[in-house]
Structures are given as C-alpha cells and as structure tokens.
Design an enzyme around this catalytic site. Structure first.
Site, PDB file in Angstrom:
ATOM      1  N   CYS B 105       0.850  -1.206   0.000  1.00 44.24           N
ATOM      2  CA  CYS B 105       0.000   0.000   0.000  1.00 44.24           C
ATOM      3  C   CYS B 105       0.888   1.259   0.000  1.00 44.24           C
ATOM      4  O   CYS B 105       0.791   2.109   0.881  1.00 44.24           O
ATOM      5  CB  CYS B 105      -0.916   0.027   1.212  1.00 44.24           C
ATOM      6  SG  CYS B 105      -1.571  -1.584   1.676  1.00 44.24           S
ATOM      7  N   LYS B 111       6.500   6.845   2.759  1.00 44.34           N
ATOM      8  CA  LYS B 111       7.297   5.844   3.483  1.00 44.34           C
ATOM      9  C   LYS B 111       8.263   5.119   2.534  1.00 44.34           C
ATOM     10  O   LYS B 111       9.354   4.751   2.941  1.00 44.34           O
ATOM     11  CB  LYS B 111       6.374   4.875   4.208  1.00 44.34           C
ATOM     12  CG  LYS B 111       5.599   5.590   5.311  1.00 44.34           C
ATOM     13  CD  LYS B 111       4.622   4.721   6.023  1.00 44.34           C
ATOM     14  CE  LYS B 111       3.756   5.537   6.965  1.00 44.34           C
ATOM     15  NZ  LYS B 111       2.747   6.380   6.256  1.00 44.34           N
ATOM     16  N   ASP B 156      -2.326  -5.583  -5.865  1.00 47.07           N
ATOM     17  CA  ASP B 156      -2.944  -5.536  -4.546  1.00 47.07           C
ATOM     18  C   ASP B 156      -2.024  -6.296  -3.588  1.00 47.07           C
ATOM     19  O   ASP B 156      -1.587  -7.407  -3.909  1.00 47.07           O
ATOM     20  CB  ASP B 156      -4.319  -6.231  -4.631  1.00 47.07           C
ATOM     21  CG  ASP B 156      -5.132  -6.039  -3.364  1.00 47.07           C
ATOM     22  OD1 ASP B 156      -4.525  -5.905  -2.276  1.00 47.07           O
ATOM     23  OD2 ASP B 156      -6.373  -6.048  -3.465  1.00 47.07           O
ATOM     24  N   CYS B 224      -3.221   4.814  11.070  1.00 47.34           N
ATOM     25  CA  CYS B 224      -3.437   6.109  11.717  1.00 47.34           C
ATOM     26  C   CYS B 224      -4.826   6.107  12.364  1.00 47.34           C
ATOM     27  O   CYS B 224      -5.419   7.159  12.581  1.00 47.34           O
ATOM     28  CB  CYS B 224      -3.259   7.266  10.740  1.00 47.34           C
ATOM     29  SG  CYS B 224      -4.301   7.168   9.295  1.00 47.34           S
TER      30      CYS B 224
END
Lengths: 157, 270
Positions: B105, B111, B156, B224
């Site tokens: 992802c 990141k 995915d 988060c």
C-alpha cells in the site's frame, strides 16, 4: 539514432555513463536499473516503475526526467546560470530574460538547447536559446522545469 | 454512531479527547541534503523549523509565510511533507542496505522514499499499490526524491505472493479508518461496523505479509486509526494465529506534535 542518444547529443554527450547499471525500456519509458533490480525484474511480472526513471520517448523526441538532467549536469556542454528571482519565475514555467542570466558556458547561442541552473548549480530544467544571451527581452524559452512536479500534483486533483 | 461513543472509548484507553492544532512536519531527504544545510536554506527564506525529537530526519515547521511545497527546495527533492508520527514506521523497520524490503500500500510514497533514504539507495524496495492512479503519485515522488532502489508494481498487497519473492523486512501501513484530526466530519462518517470491516481487511493483509516474510524477518504494521479493533485487537489476533513475536508497540494519541498513530513491530520466528 535512438531518442535518448539524440537528446543527449544536444548537450555534447556522446556516451551515457551507466556504470554497472543497465538501461531498461518499457512502454517507451527508459529506466536505469541496478543489477539487484535486474535480477528481480527477470523473475517477476511487468513493473510499473523501476530504478531511476530517465524519461520517455514519443516518436523521435525524448522527454527527460529530472533524474536524467541531474545525471548529465557535470558533462553537459551547454549550461546557463540564473539569478534567484529568475529561478522562481523559471520553475513557474516562465521564459528567461537576459537580465536574469548570471553566467553561461561559451557554447550557448541561438538555437541551442541548454541546462538551466541556479546559483548553487542545481538543475532547474532546460530550455532553448531563442536569441543571443546578451540581447534584450526573452532569450531562453522554457522547455521543462522542476515546477512540473507541482503541476503534475495539481493535474492529478 | 455518536461522537460520545468514540470519545468515551478513548478515555477508557487512557486518552482524554481534545482537538489539537497539529504542527506541520517535513522529512529531510538525506539522499540529497543534510539536515543542517536544509535548515540554513529554509531559514534564509524566513522559514523557521525545529527538530522533531522522536524522528531523526524530521523537522517541525514552526513558522512559514508560504507553503513549503512551493519552495525550490521542495521541488529539488530536499524534503517531503510528512506528518511526524508517520515518519516512525519506516524508522522502526530499520532496513539495512542489503535488505529486500516490501512496502505494501505504498502510494503516494512518503514511506517508500523514506525507506530508500534509510537504505542509502542500496538493496531493493518492492512497492505495491492496487490503484494505478496512485502509482503515478508514487512515481513522481520517487523521481523528485532521487530514489534509485525501488521497483513499483500495480498489485494488490493481498496478491503479493504472486511475485514469488521472500522479504527480510516488510512495512504494512494498512488502509484504515483514519482519525478525526484528518477529517472535520470523521465522527459523522464512521461507525463501528465500518471499523470492524477495515479490521478484517487488515487481518487479510497481515496474513498475506506473513506468507512472504522470511523466518527471522521483520514486519512493521501501522495505522493512523485510534480504534482498538484496527490496532491492539489485530496485534492479538496476529500473535495468536501466526508464528511471530511482538518486538515493540507504540500508540501515539493526537497531540500538537503528531496525529494519532499505532505501530507494532513483529519478528517471524525461525
């Protein structure tokens, strides 16, 4: 001549320094990839992106990435340094007036493609000299600049 | 679902609800510039920054009359606008220069580019995202930040095993319910069923990651979200069902210094 080579020759570069890397072309997009990346790509499905993106070819034209411009910075024959005020205008997509030019290499004259650098010699993009650099008015036409990163983000939204 | 329901459960988890004004944060791209040099350049433009104590390459923007995103330094790839807490998962993963790292992802690439910088552009990072449109943002950020060790796939993360690769380190910053600091109307949009649904998806992702993690390999899971279903409960489920050991866990509640974040670090037992 291949599009990448044709692009580089305009800056006086006859041979692209690949080091231990290979150039990998996928869907007209050019990437510079390390041996580690090559080994993985061989084993897997088609990647979307790999290594260092160099740019893309469309017909005979080549549209360089910022990475490629940075890679040729030292060897490029044609370079123009601009002042701080002009730096901002240039990254906003504007052309360069003669007053904004601080210095240049000798071989930049009408019709020449040149790298554009700021006072720290950081690459801001490239353009085409449309007049002699000491003439009045716009002397370099902006072709590509790093402000493109922001424009791409805005386009996305 | 009432806002009070969430506020009450936060209280039970040990945090008293309030709406903090969160400081903007950036990450210095040490692939291109040192922290001190960037500080000096920003200071010359009247931008005041200070160190983020808990993130080694992070800076808080204390004062700026214009957006950092419209500075030449940003365009040159000297920094990335990234929340202070979201700089922690990659640091906790602590990738080495010869690692094969998976970033699930991955888009838009905050990141991924941080991992690249921690690895000094060595080793290889496999970055996945299932949405091709989001991969364009990832590509732009990789290019701007000067990363050279990333391969991105339009896959995915649930199908990561189709790559037939095994990884030393995996970062799973999972899609989650988010929290109220990012969305004024968060309480109006979220309910417990939706949160449980996200938690189920996260479990599937955790399983997919475990399957491609080498024995002795490290997995960092982060969200988060402030909701226990997506955090503590998923950690408990993972430890019960897989041969893994919990090495570290952090819950950051929203404050002036960070948005809420949850991070857990696991090792696959040998």
């Amino acid at each position: 001549m291949r599009p990448l080579e044709h692009f580089l020759i305009q800056f006086g570069i006859r041979r692209f320094e690949k080091g231990n890397n290979e150039i990998f072309v996928q869907d007209n997009k050019y990437f510079l990839i390390s041996r580690g990346i090559q080994n993985i790509i061989k084993k897997t499905k088609k990647p979307f992106y790999s290594g260092i993106y160099l740019g893309k070819a469309r017909g005979k034209s080549f549209f360089p990435s910022v990475n490629l411009l940075n890679k040729i910075r030292k060897k490029a024959r044609n370079k123009v340094w601009i002042d701080e005020k002009t730096e901002w205008l240039f990254v906003c997509g504007r052309d360069i007036f003669s007053e904004g030019i601080e210095s240049s290499t000798k071989c930049v004259y009408k019709g020449i493609i040149t790298l554009i650098l700021n006072k720290n010699s950081e690459v801001l993009g490239f353009g085409k000299a449309i007049k002699g650099l000491s003439e009045k008015g716009v002397v370099i036409q902006n072709i590509f600049d790093i402000g493109d990163f922001l424009r791409r983000e805005r386009k996305k939204k | 679902m009432e806002k009070e329901f969430f506020v009450e459960r936060y209280r039970k988890l040990g945090w008293k609800f309030y709406k903090p004004k969160i400081k903007q944060a950036i990450r210095v791209n040490t692939l291109k510039i040192s922290k001190d040099r960037l500080k000096k350049r920003l200071s010359a433009k009247g931008i005041k920054v200070s160190d983020i104590g808990f993130s080694k390459d992070g800076l808080f923007v204390e004062k700026s009359d214009f957006s950092i995103g419209s500075t030449v330094e940003y365009l040159l790839g000297y920094c990335y606008t990234q929340g202070s807490a979201s700089q922690l998962p990659a640091e906790m993963l602590n990738p080495a220069q010869d690692d094969l790292v998976l970033d699930c992802c991955a888009a838009p690439g905050g990141k991924t580019t941080q991992l690249s910088q921690l690895m000094k552009n060595k080793g290889v990072i496999i970055a996945l995202d299932k949405k091709s449109q989001r991969l364009i943002a990832l590509k732009n950020n990789i290019e701007r930040m000067g990363c050279s060790n990333v391969i991105a796939y339009n896959i995915d993360a649930l199908d990561v095993s189709s790559l037939s690769l095994k990884f030393n380190k995996i970062l799973l910053d999972a899609p989650c319910s988010g929290n109220f600091t990012q969305d004024e109307n968060w309480f109006g949009k979220r309910d417990i069923e939706g949160i449980k649904g996200n938690a189920e998806n996260q479990k599937k992702l955790l399983k997919a990651c475990f399957d491609v993690l080498m024995p002795g390999g490290i997995l960092v899971y982060s969200t988060c979200s402030l909701e226990p279903e997506e955090n503590e409960d998923n950690v408990g489920w993972f430890l019960e069902n897989f041969n893994a050991k919990l090495l570290e866990k952090k819950m950051l509640w929203p404050s002036e210094e960070s948005q809420g974040f949850f991070i857990a670090k696991f090792m696959r037992k040998k």
